[in-house]
Design a protein around this motif. Sequence first.
Motif, PDB file in Angstrom:
ATOM      1  N   THR A  94       0.858  -1.183   0.000  1.00 56.76           N
ATOM      2  CA  THR A  94       0.000   0.000   0.000  1.00 56.76           C
ATOM      3  C   THR A  94       0.896   1.235   0.000  1.00 56.76           C
ATOM      4  OG1 THR A  94      -1.546  -1.300   1.334  1.00 56.76           O
ATOM      5  CG2 THR A  94      -1.978   1.062   1.138  1.00 56.76           C
ATOM      6  N   VAL A  95       0.867   1.997  -1.101  1.00 58.53           N
ATOM      7  CA  VAL A  95       1.882   3.018  -1.353  1.00 58.53           C
ATOM      8  C   VAL A  95       1.236   4.394  -1.473  1.00 58.53           C
ATOM      9  CG1 VAL A  95       3.820   3.680  -2.812  1.00 58.53           C
ATOM     10  CG2 VAL A  95       3.181   1.268  -2.618  1.00 58.53           C
ATOM     11  N   ASP A  96       1.801   5.339  -0.758  1.00 55.88           N
ATOM     12  CA  ASP A  96       1.383   6.739  -0.803  1.00 55.88           C
ATOM     13  C   ASP A  96       1.913   7.371  -2.091  1.00 55.88           C
ATOM     14  OD1 ASP A  96       0.782   9.387  -0.381  1.00 55.88           O
ATOM     15  OD2 ASP A  96       1.570   9.454   1.675  1.00 55.88           O
ATOM     16  N   PRO A 108      20.172  11.353  -5.039  1.00 61.38           N
ATOM     17  CA  PRO A 108      19.715  12.239  -6.131  1.00 61.38           C
ATOM     18  C   PRO A 108      18.305  11.939  -6.618  1.00 61.38           C
ATOM     19  CG  PRO A 108      21.053  10.481  -7.040  1.00 61.38           C
ATOM     20  CD  PRO A 108      21.028  10.264  -5.552  1.00 61.38           C
ATOM     21  N   GLN A 109      17.569  11.083  -5.906  1.00 63.08           N
ATOM     22  CA  GLN A 109      16.217  10.743  -6.308  1.00 63.08           C
ATOM     23  C   GLN A 109      15.222  11.316  -5.312  1.00 63.08           C
ATOM     24  OE1 GLN A 109      17.232   6.486  -6.221  1.00 63.08           O
ATOM     25  NE2 GLN A 109      16.503   6.352  -8.336  1.00 63.08           N
ATOM     26  N   ASN A 110      13.966  11.419  -5.768  1.00 60.74           N
ATOM     27  CA  ASN A 110      12.939  11.829  -4.814  1.00 60.74           C
ATOM     28  C   ASN A 110      12.350  10.592  -4.133  1.00 60.74           C
ATOM     29  OD1 ASN A 110      10.876  10.719  -6.549  1.00 60.74           O
ATOM     30  ND2 ASN A 110      10.887  12.628  -7.742  1.00 60.74           N
ATOM     31  N   ARG A 111      11.450  10.803  -3.207  1.00 59.45           N
ATOM     32  CA  ARG A 111      10.902   9.692  -2.414  1.00 59.45           C
ATOM     33  C   ARG A 111      10.171   8.674  -3.296  1.00 59.45           C
ATOM     34  NH1 ARG A 111       8.082  13.516   2.253  1.00 59.45           N
ATOM     35  NH2 ARG A 111      10.025  14.339   3.159  1.00 59.45           N
ATOM     36  N   MET A 112       9.424   9.167  -4.293  1.00 58.15           N
ATOM     37  CA  MET A 112       8.649   8.269  -5.145  1.00 58.15           C
ATOM     38  C   MET A 112       9.552   7.342  -5.937  1.00 58.15           C
ATOM     39  SD  MET A 112       5.331   7.811  -5.860  1.00 58.15           S
ATOM     40  CE  MET A 112       5.622   6.073  -5.658  1.00 58.15           C
ATOM     41  N   VAL A 131       1.053 -11.223  -4.201  1.00 61.17           N
ATOM     42  CA  VAL A 131       1.307  -9.800  -3.961  1.00 61.17           C
ATOM     43  C   VAL A 131       0.247  -8.965  -4.659  1.00 61.17           C
ATOM     44  CG1 VAL A 131       2.975  -7.918  -4.211  1.00 61.17           C
ATOM     45  CG2 VAL A 131       3.790 -10.254  -3.810  1.00 61.17           C
ATOM     46  N   GLY A 132      -0.263  -7.966  -3.950  1.00 59.88           N
ATOM     47  CA  GLY A 132      -1.179  -6.992  -4.531  1.00 59.88           C
ATOM     48  C   GLY A 132      -0.630  -5.599  -4.345  1.00 59.88           C
ATOM     49  N   LEU A 133      -1.137  -4.647  -5.118  1.00 55.75           N
ATOM     50  CA  LEU A 133      -0.645  -3.272  -5.059  1.00 55.75           C
ATOM     51  C   LEU A 133      -1.819  -2.314  -4.945  1.00 55.75           C
ATOM     52  CD1 LEU A 133       1.820  -1.338  -5.288  1.00 55.75           C
ATOM     53  CD2 LEU A 133       1.389  -1.287  -7.749  1.00 55.75           C
ATOM     54  N   ILE A 134      -1.771  -1.473  -3.916  1.00 48.81           N
ATOM     55  CA  ILE A 134      -2.798  -0.444  -3.696  1.00 48.81           C
ATOM     56  C   ILE A 134      -2.109   0.902  -3.635  1.00 48.81           C
ATOM     57  CG2 ILE A 134      -4.498   0.481  -2.063  1.00 48.81           C
ATOM     58  CD1 ILE A 134      -3.717  -3.238  -2.073  1.00 48.81           C
ATOM     59  N   ALA A 135      -2.567   1.857  -4.416  1.00 46.27           N
ATOM     60  CA  ALA A 135      -2.036   3.222  -4.399  1.00 46.27           C
ATOM     61  C   ALA A 135      -3.055   4.124  -3.700  1.00 46.27           C
ATOM     62  CB  ALA A 135      -1.768   3.710  -5.815  1.00 46.27           C
ATOM     63  N   VAL A 193       1.738  -3.912   3.936  1.00 47.71           N
ATOM     64  CA  VAL A 193       2.885  -3.015   4.080  1.00 47.71           C
ATOM     65  C   VAL A 193       2.423  -1.638   3.634  1.00 47.71           C
ATOM     66  CG1 VAL A 193       5.262  -2.530   3.448  1.00 47.71           C
ATOM     67  CG2 VAL A 193       4.499  -4.899   3.647  1.00 47.71           C
ATOM     68  N   LEU A 194       2.319  -0.727   4.580  1.00 51.25           N
ATOM     69  CA  LEU A 194       1.801   0.616   4.314  1.00 51.25           C
ATOM     70  C   LEU A 194       2.949   1.613   4.325  1.00 51.25           C
ATOM     71  CD1 LEU A 194      -0.729   2.569   4.097  1.00 51.25           C
ATOM     72  CD2 LEU A 194      -0.540   2.783   6.584  1.00 51.25           C
ATOM     73  N   LEU A 195       3.197   2.268   3.213  1.00 48.20           N
ATOM     74  CA  LEU A 195       4.276   3.241   3.084  1.00 48.20           C
ATOM     75  C   LEU A 195       3.674   4.620   2.871  1.00 48.20           C
ATOM     76  CD1 LEU A 195       7.552   2.859   1.101  1.00 48.20           C
ATOM     77  CD2 LEU A 195       6.131   4.866   0.696  1.00 48.20           C
ATOM     78  N   THR A 196       4.043   5.560   3.728  1.00 47.65           N
ATOM     79  CA  THR A 196       3.533   6.923   3.618  1.00 47.65           C
ATOM     80  C   THR A 196       4.577   7.907   4.120  1.00 47.65           C
ATOM     81  OG1 THR A 196       1.704   8.418   4.208  1.00 47.65           O
ATOM     82  CG2 THR A 196       2.444   6.861   5.887  1.00 47.65           C
ATOM     83  N   ASP A 197       4.421   9.160   3.710  1.00 43.14           N
ATOM     84  CA  ASP A 197       5.370  10.185   4.154  1.00 43.14           C
ATOM     85  C   ASP A 197       4.670  11.360   4.819  1.00 43.14           C
ATOM     86  OD1 ASP A 197       4.090  11.352   1.995  1.00 43.14           O
ATOM     87  OD2 ASP A 197       5.903  12.293   1.219  1.00 43.14           O
ATOM     88  N   GLY A 198       3.412  11.159   5.230  1.00 40.75           N
ATOM     89  CA  GLY A 198       2.688  12.304   5.761  1.00 40.75           C
ATOM     90  C   GLY A 198       1.784  11.975   6.924  1.00 40.75           C
ATOM     91  N   GLU A 199       0.797  12.838   7.099  1.00 38.26           N
ATOM     92  CA  GLU A 199      -0.186  12.694   8.168  1.00 38.26           C
ATOM     93  C   GLU A 199      -1.559  12.476   7.539  1.00 38.26           C
ATOM     94  OE1 GLU A 199       1.366  15.725  11.557  1.00 38.26           O
ATOM     95  OE2 GLU A 199       0.803  16.660   9.660  1.00 38.26           O
ATOM     96  N   ASN A 200      -2.401  11.752   8.263  1.00 37.52           N
ATOM     97  CA  ASN A 200      -3.748  11.504   7.754  1.00 37.52           C
ATOM     98  C   ASN A 200      -4.532  12.816   7.736  1.00 37.52           C
ATOM     99  OD1 ASN A 200      -5.955   9.512   7.074  1.00 37.52           O
ATOM    100  ND2 ASN A 200      -6.877  10.526   8.848  1.00 37.52           N
ATOM    101  N   ASN A 201      -4.982  13.217   6.539  1.00 34.94           N
ATOM    102  CA  ASN A 201      -5.731  14.472   6.427  1.00 34.94           C
ATOM    103  C   ASN A 201      -6.920  14.377   5.483  1.00 34.94           C
ATOM    104  OD1 ASN A 201      -4.530  14.496   3.879  1.00 34.94           O
ATOM    105  ND2 ASN A 201      -2.902  15.911   4.501  1.00 34.94           N
ATOM    106  N   ARG A 202      -7.203  13.181   4.982  1.00 34.66           N
ATOM    107  CA  ARG A 202      -8.332  13.010   4.079  1.00 34.66           C
ATOM    108  C   ARG A 202      -9.026  11.694   4.390  1.00 34.66           C
ATOM    109  NH1 ARG A 202      -8.231  15.972  -0.656  1.00 34.66           N
ATOM    110  NH2 ARG A 202     -10.358  15.175  -0.863  1.00 34.66           N
ATOM    111  N   GLY A 203     -10.210  11.530   3.817  1.00 33.83           N
ATOM    112  CA  GLY A 203     -10.933  10.279   3.959  1.00 33.83           C
ATOM    113  C   GLY A 203     -11.891  10.273   5.131  1.00 33.83           C
TER     114      GLY A 203
END
Length: 329
Positions: A94-96, A108-112, A131-135, A193-203
Amino acid sequence: MFGLNFGHPESLALLALLPLWFLWQRKRESQRRTIPFSRAAVLAAGPRPSLRWVKWLPWLRMLAIAGVILAVAQPRSGARAERVNSDGIDIALTVDISSSMLAEDFQPQNRMEVAREKLKRFVLGRKTDRVGLIAFSGEALTQVPLTTDYPVVLAAIDNLQVGQLEDGTAIGTAIATAANRLRNSPGRSRVMVLLTDGENNRGAIDPRTAAQAAGTFGIRIYTIGVGSEGMAPVPVGRGLFGLRYENRPVKIDEPLLTEIASSTGGRYFRAKDAAALQAIYEQIDQLERSAVEAKAFIRYTERFRWPLLFGLAALCAELWLRARRGVLP
């Protein structure tokens, strides 16, 4: 036989008739001892017999028929389907993909870019895991349902782009979407596996509530907070020369991610650079595994061409002898 099996083995029964056909052919030839001609001149103008080669004709015809029968029986090698027991787990990645994932604190790369690279390496290490993928960002979307077709998952990871979904960080929605994919999976071990770089602010779904619901289905959540500490160049809009960056403080809701993970028996990890993110995936790779039943397929290799070519060669040899050696009819 010689590692071969046949698609139509019943056709091989025709081979038993070949000796009978051969004996009948020899008997028929033996009965044709004289050939009447009205005039000697007709005989002189006809082909000259070559008795030394005549005896090969029934054999060549029999070999030609045998080759065709073997080709019709469809010889093949290698293919089978069997059920095997192997260790495997069901994993929902599960990818942010919110705009903050373009932050350039993983130079030299960004987080994505780093996240895509490490996710692909993680998937390449799978053998029997599904394996499954959720964005997700402001909403969540299943990119690939649970599968062992790893090339499809890798292609979907390559296609992950910031801006594909409404911007924001809806962690609760992401957990609910991934849990819905995992809850009916046949494996006893289910991992998110949940990958995020922020705070919950939606949903509309609270992350803690979603995590508790996932836990009731036996889903273990491993959370990863991506981003350096302090300040990081984050895109804030577009300028004349592309994205415009400003140094902003890195905000990751670590208490929330820790609570989500611990409530389901998982763990929280903090990835401050690319090497740390790789090490985290290697740790997750050591998760408890359970035996699952999988079906292994091996593709057939068709072998009918060889007997068919052999039969055609024998037929051509017979026709050549009849034409060139002057065999009398």
